[in-house]
Design an enzyme around this catalytic site. Structure first.
Site, mmCIF file in Angstrom:
data_model
loop_
_atom_site.group_PDB
_atom_site.id
_atom_site.type_symbol
_atom_site.label_atom_id
_atom_site.label_comp_id
_atom_site.label_asym_id
_atom_site.label_seq_id
_atom_site.Cartn_x
_atom_site.Cartn_y
_atom_site.Cartn_z
ATOM 1 C CD GLU A 41 -5.347 -5.887 -1.172
ATOM 2 O OE1 GLU A 41 -4.885 -4.731 -1.077
ATOM 3 O OE2 GLU A 41 -5.953 -6.452 -0.246
ATOM 4 C CG ASN B 276 -0.433 -0.223 2.522
ATOM 5 O OD1 ASN B 276 0.575 -0.895 2.679
ATOM 6 N ND2 ASN B 276 -1.068 0.346 3.526
ATOM 7 C CB CYS C 123 -10.893 -2.737 0.882
ATOM 8 S SG CYS C 123 -10.382 -1.972 -0.670
ATOM 9 C CB CYS D 231 -8.893 -4.494 -3.403
ATOM 10 S SG CYS D 231 -7.763 -3.132 -3.072
ATOM 11 C CD GLU E 213 -1.357 4.647 4.567
ATOM 12 O OE1 GLU E 213 -0.865 5.489 5.353
ATOM 13 O OE2 GLU E 213 -2.049 3.680 4.946
#
Ligand code: THU
Length: 161
Positions: free
Chosen positions: A75, A62, A112, A115, A64
Site C-alpha cells: 500500500e 510489497n 496494517c 498503512c 522486503e
C-alpha cells in the site's frame, strides 16, 4: 461523562462476480500485482492497485529487505509511487490482494496500522475519500467507503499545530 460510539458500514460480497465491472477489474489487477512483490523473507505477496481520478491505474507490491524493518508494504509503495508520478491526482479506489506459500487466500486482507496512517494522510491531502476493496485471490470481498474509517482516534497533521 458521556459514552460515545464509533461504528461504520462496510459491504461484504461473496465473490467478485457480485461487483461492478470496474471494481472487479481493480481486484483482478491487485491479484495480478501480487506477482510483482519482492517477498523472499515472508513469502507473503501483497498487491495493491489504485484507480486514480484521472482514470489511470497505479500499482504497488510489497518490497522486503534482509534487514526486515526496511521492507515496505504494498500500500505504501503504491501511495509513494502515485504521489511521485501523479503529484496532483487523488485516488478514488484502492484494491488489495495477497497470497502466501499455502496457496489459496480466501479471506480479505486489510491494511496494517502503518498503512492506515499513510492512507489517511493521502485522503486528507486531496480531500478525497479512498474506497478500499479488500480481498484474497478468491472468495469474499469487503468494501470500505473511506480508508480513514479503519483508523479511529488517529493522529493527524492538525494535531501538530
Ligand atoms: N504487507 C503488506 O504489503 N500489506 C499489508 O497490508 C500487510 C502486510 C506485507 C509486509 C511484509 O512484506 C509482508 O506483507 C508480511 O507482513
Amino acid at each position: 461523562m458521556r459514552k460515545e460510539t464509533y461504528s461504520f458500514d462496510f459491504e461484504t460480497y461473496e465473490s467478485i462476480e457480485e461487483l461492478t465491472e470496474a471494481d472487479a477489474l481493480l481486484i483482478k489487477e491487485a491479484r495480478k500485482a501480487t506477482e510483482l512483490a519482492y517477498a523472499p523473507y515472508s513469502n507473503f505477496k501483497v498487491g495493491a492497485v489504485a484507480q486514480l481520478a484521472n482514470g489511470e491505474l497505479a500499482v504497488g507490491s510489497n518490497q522486503e529487505n534482509a534487514s526486515y524493518p526496511v521492507g515496505i508494504c504494498a500500500e505504501r509503495v503504491l501511495l509513494a509511487s502515485v504521489s511521485q508520478i501523479h503529484p496532483r491526482v487523488p485516488i478514488i479506489s484502492l484494491a488489495i490482494s495477497y497470497h502466501n506459500l499455502n496457496g489459496a487466500s480466501k479471506h480479505p486482507l486489510s491494511p496494517c496500522g502503518m498503512c492506515r496512517q499513510a492512507l489517511q494522510e493521502f485522503e486528507s491531502r486531496f480531500n478525497q475519500p479512498i474506497r478500499l476493496l479488500l480481498s484474497g485471490m478468491e472468495g469474499q470481498v469487503q468494501i470500505v467507503q473511506q480508508s480513514t474509517q479503519l483508523l479511529p482516534f488517529s493522529f493527524k497533521g492538525d494535531d501538530l499545530k
